[in-house]
Design a protein around this motif. Sequence first.
Motif, PDB file in Angstrom:
ATOM      1  N   ASP A  68       0.850  -1.192   0.000  1.00  0.00           N
ATOM      2  CA  ASP A  68       0.000   0.000   0.000  1.00  0.00           C
ATOM      3  C   ASP A  68       0.883   1.239   0.000  1.00  0.00           C
ATOM      4  O   ASP A  68       1.540   1.550   1.002  1.00  0.00           O
ATOM      5  N   ASP A  88       0.381   4.432   0.038  1.00  0.00           N
ATOM      6  CA  ASP A  88       0.124   5.454   1.061  1.00  0.00           C
ATOM      7  C   ASP A  88       0.672   5.055   2.429  1.00  0.00           C
ATOM      8  O   ASP A  88       1.234   5.878   3.149  1.00  0.00           O
ATOM      9  N   SER A  89       0.512   3.788   2.750  1.00  0.00           N
ATOM     10  CA  SER A  89       1.016   3.331   4.042  1.00  0.00           C
ATOM     11  C   SER A  89       2.531   3.444   4.122  1.00  0.00           C
ATOM     12  O   SER A  89       3.089   3.868   5.138  1.00  0.00           O
ATOM     13  N   VAL A  90       3.176   3.052   3.035  1.00  0.00           N
ATOM     14  CA  VAL A  90       4.643   3.127   3.029  1.00  0.00           C
ATOM     15  C   VAL A  90       5.089   4.578   3.158  1.00  0.00           C
ATOM     16  O   VAL A  90       5.964   4.908   3.954  1.00  0.00           O
ATOM     17  N   TYR A  93       3.414   7.053   4.382  1.00  0.00           N
ATOM     18  CA  TYR A  93       3.064   7.515   5.727  1.00  0.00           C
ATOM     19  C   TYR A  93       4.141   7.116   6.732  1.00  0.00           C
ATOM     20  O   TYR A  93       4.560   7.903   7.557  1.00  0.00           O
ATOM     21  N   GLN A  94       4.605   5.893   6.570  1.00  0.00           N
ATOM     22  CA  GLN A  94       5.585   5.429   7.538  1.00  0.00           C
ATOM     23  C   GLN A  94       6.942   6.102   7.358  1.00  0.00           C
ATOM     24  O   GLN A  94       7.600   6.462   8.328  1.00  0.00           O
ATOM     25  N   MET A 125       7.479   9.049   6.115  1.00  0.00           N
ATOM     26  CA  MET A 125       7.337  10.421   6.623  1.00  0.00           C
ATOM     27  C   MET A 125       7.399  10.422   8.155  1.00  0.00           C
ATOM     28  O   MET A 125       8.072  11.248   8.767  1.00  0.00           O
ATOM     29  N   GLY A 126       6.669   9.498   8.719  1.00  0.00           N
ATOM     30  CA  GLY A 126       6.663   9.414  10.173  1.00  0.00           C
ATOM     31  C   GLY A 126       8.060   9.218  10.710  1.00  0.00           C
ATOM     32  O   GLY A 126       8.495   9.911  11.634  1.00  0.00           O
ATOM     33  N   THR A 127       8.783   8.306  10.091  1.00  0.00           N
ATOM     34  CA  THR A 127      10.131   8.018  10.578  1.00  0.00           C
ATOM     35  C   THR A 127      11.030   9.249  10.495  1.00  0.00           C
ATOM     36  O   THR A 127      11.751   9.569  11.437  1.00  0.00           O
ATOM     37  N   TYR A 154      13.792  -0.350   4.529  1.00  0.00           N
ATOM     38  CA  TYR A 154      12.806   0.050   3.541  1.00  0.00           C
ATOM     39  C   TYR A 154      13.020  -0.689   2.225  1.00  0.00           C
ATOM     40  O   TYR A 154      12.070  -1.170   1.609  1.00  0.00           O
ATOM     41  N   TYR A 165      12.098  -4.350   2.345  1.00  0.00           N
ATOM     42  CA  TYR A 165      10.648  -4.543   2.259  1.00  0.00           C
ATOM     43  C   TYR A 165      10.126  -4.253   0.852  1.00  0.00           C
ATOM     44  O   TYR A 165       9.329  -5.025   0.296  1.00  0.00           O
TER      45      TYR A 165
END
Lengths: 201, 201, 201, 201
Positions: free
Chosen positions: C156, C158-160, C162-163, C165-167, C194, C197
Motif C-alpha cells: 500500500d 500510502d502506508s509506506v 506515511y511510515q 514520513m513518520g520516521t 525500507y 521490504y
Amino acid sequence: MPKISEEKKQIKREYILEVAFELFSQKGYTATGMRDIMKVANISKGGIYVYFKSKTEILLSLVERFDSKRHYILDQLDKSLSSHDMLSQYLRKRLGIFKQEENCKWSRVALEFWSLPSNTPEIASIKDRRYREYKDDIKYIINRGINCGEFRSNCDVDSVVYQIMGTINGIGVLAGSMNRVITDKHIQTAIDMYLYYLKGE
Amino acid sequence: MPKISEEKKQIKREYILEVAFELFSQKGYTATGMRDIMKVANISKGGIYVYFKSKTEILLSLVERFDSKRHYILDQLDKSLSSHDMLSQYLRKRLGIFKQEENCKWSRVALEFWSLPSNTPEIASIKDRRYREYKDDIKYIINRGINCGEFRSNCDVDSVVYQIMGTINGIGVLAGSMNRVITDKHIQTAIDMYLYYLKGE
Amino acid sequence: MPKISEEKKQIKREYILEVAFELFSQKGYTATGMRDIMKVANISKGGIYVYFKSKTEILLSLVERFDSKRHYILDQLDKSLSSHDMLSQYLRKRLGIFKQEENCKWSRVALEFWSLPSNTPEIASIKDRRYREYKDDIKYIINRGINCGEFRSNCDVDSVVYQIMGTINGIGVLAGSMNRVITDKHIQTAIDMYLYYLKGE
Amino acid sequence: MPKISEEKKQIKREYILEVAFELFSQKGYTATGMRDIMKVANISKGGIYVYFKSKTEILLSLVERFDSKRHYILDQLDKSLSSHDMLSQYLRKRLGIFKQEENCKWSRVALEFWSLPSNTPEIASIKDRRYREYKDDIKYIINRGINCGEFRSNCDVDSVVYQIMGTINGIGVLAGSMNRVITDKHIQTAIDMYLYYLKGE
DNA sequence: AATGAATGAGCTTTCATTCAT
DNA sequence: TATGAATGAAAGCTCATTCAT
C-alpha cells in the motif's frame, strides 16, 4: 538658485494639508498617524518634515487655514446693511457651514484641536487668538445694532455674545460629532430667536 | 468569602475613576497613560485591570457616571411647575453645571469622548443613547409647554430643541476647553431669550 | 535613492534570521522575546520591524527558508538513477540532516512551528503546503520504483509513504528534542529496512 | 484531623489534570493560561496552587500520568508469546493509540513537552527517564527475539530500536499536529516492514 | 531636496504567581 | 482550605521623529 521654487513648495504644503484634513476628519487627529498621511500624500517619511516640523504643526496649520476662511465672513458682508440683516446673514453663513459635509468634517477636527492640552505657549496663544477673533466678530455686530438703536439696549452684550458663540460651537459638535446635521429650518429658528430677543418689543 | 467586601471594591473603583477623571481633564484622555493613572491611584500595573478591563472602559464608566447625574436634573424638577418655570429651572441647573470647575473639567473629557471614533458597537451605542436621552429631556419640556398653551404653537419644536442642545453643548466647549466659564448673568440671558421666544408676544 | 542597497538589506534580514534561529533553537520560540533577538542582533526596538512585521513572521520565514533547502534534495538527485539508488540517496541525505547539530537545532524549532495553533489562514496554509510537498517527494520515488518493476507492487503506497514520513519526522524529534543524534549506522539500517521490504524477496 | 481527606484531594487533582489536558490539547500548552484552567475547573486563582505548584508542574504531571499508562502496554502482553507476536502486538497497541482522537490530543501535548527548554534539572531528568523507559521496552522485545533465534542476529539492535522509536514519535507528530490519523492499514504495513526485516530470509 | 532605515521611549495589556484575609 | 485582589515583570508592537546617505 533656489532648491525648489517657493511656489511649488506652497502647493505641496497645501496638498499635504488637504490629505491630513481628510484623514483627521475621518479617523480623528489622534488616530491618524504620520504614516497614514505620508502614504496617502505619497511622500517619504523624512520628506514630510521639510514641510511641517511636527504632526501638531499640521493640525495648527489647518486651524490657521480655516480661521482665515472664517474671518472673511464678516468682511464680505455689505457694510450698508441694517444690523438686523447683518446678524441674519452672518448667522446664516456661519451656521450654513454645517449643512455641508465638508465643514462638518472640519468641526470634528476643530474639536480635537480644542481638546489639545494647552501645554505649549504656541497652542495656548492660538487658542486664545482664535477665541478672541471669533468673539469680536459677533460683538461687533451686536454693538453696532445697539448703537444705532436697532437692538434693545437693556441687554448684557457679553451674555448675548457668549450665547451666540456657544450655539455656533455646539451646533458644530452636533453636526460634526453627533452626526445631526443642521437644516435651513433650524438655522431660521436660531436667527428668529436671536433677533426676536434683540429687537425686543 | 471575598478578600475585600463588595463595598470596599466599589470605593476603590470610584477612587480610580476620580483619579482618571482628574488626569483626563488635565492632560487629556489620549495623553494620559494607564501608567499615569496607576501611579497616582497607587495601584499596580495588573491591579487596575481587576477594576477596569481597559482604558476605554474607564472613559465609558466616567461617561456613564456623569450621564446618570445629568439624568436626574429633569426627574428632580417639581412636576407641578409651570412649563415656564420648568424650562427656566432646567436650564439654570443644566447650564449652572459650567459654573463649577469640576464640571468644566468634565466638559473637556466629554469632548474627547465625542471625538472617539465610533469603531466599536459599544461606543456607537453609548453615543447614540446619550444623544437621545439628552434630546428627549428637552423635547419633553417644550412639548409640555406647547400642549398646555404656555408656549407658542407656531414654532418648529425640533429646531428649538436642536438649538437648545447646541447651546448647552457649545457652552460646555466654551467653559471646558476655551476656559470661559459661564456666569449667572449669562445663564439668565439664555433663559430670557428662550422664554421670550417661546412665549411670543 | 534608497538609504541602503537592497542587497545590504537582504544581508541584514538574513542576519536577523540567523540570530533568531539560534535563540529559538536554544530557548524555544515561545520563550524567546523580540527583545532577545534585538539585543543579540544589535538592532533597535523599532528597527527590527522594518525587516519583519511580527515575531510570527520571523518564524515563518525560517520555515520557508528551511523548506526551500529541503526541496532541493529530490531535485538534485540524478534522474537516471535506479529507484533503489534514488530512495537510498534520498533517505541518506534526508536523514543525514540530523547528523549536523545545525539541523538538529532546526528540528527543535520546527517542533514549535507544528505546535503553533493554526489560527490564522496563513499558518494553516503553510502547514498544509509543507506537509503536501514533503509527502509528494517520497510518493514520487515509491511510485517510480513500482512502475518500473523495481519495487513490489503488492504494497500500500500510502502506508509506506506515511511510515517513511513518520520516521523522518520522528528521527527529527529524537535528534532535536531528545538529543539522540543519528549515526551513519542508523541511517544505513533504515535504508536497508525500507529497501528490503520494498524489493521483496 | 486531616484538613481534607487525601482521597478527595486526589480526585480534585485528577479533575484539574483532566481539564488542563483538554485545554492544552485544544489550544496548546503555551496558549492556555492558568485562568482558563481555573475557569473550566471551577477553582479559584489561589486554590489551584494547593494542588499544583506551577503551570509547568501540571504539564509534567500529565506526562507522568501518560507514561504510567504507556508503561503497561508491555506489561500486559502475554510473556509466552513468540517475539514475532509480541512485537506485532506491541506495535499494534502503540500505534493504535493514534487512531483514537483522545490520544492524538496527547501527542499534541507531548510535542510541547518536548519543546520545553531543559533548563531545570527536573525537566531534564523527566525527559531522560521518559526516553530511557521508552527505549528499554522496545529494546527488550528485539533482544528477546534475537536471543531465541527468531530475529536475525546480524542487525544493529540500537539502530533498529532507534528507528522504531523514531517511527512511533513521528507518527505521533503526523497524527497529533499534522492531522493525518493513522489507519489499520498503515499499522499493518509498519508491522510487516519491521518483521520482514527482522526475520530476514 | 528627498529617502527610508533607524531610534527608543512609550503604549496597553497579559501572565503566572503571591498573600492577606 | 480557599479566595481573589494584588503584584510587577515582561510581552509584542507603534509612534513621531532623526539623520546618514
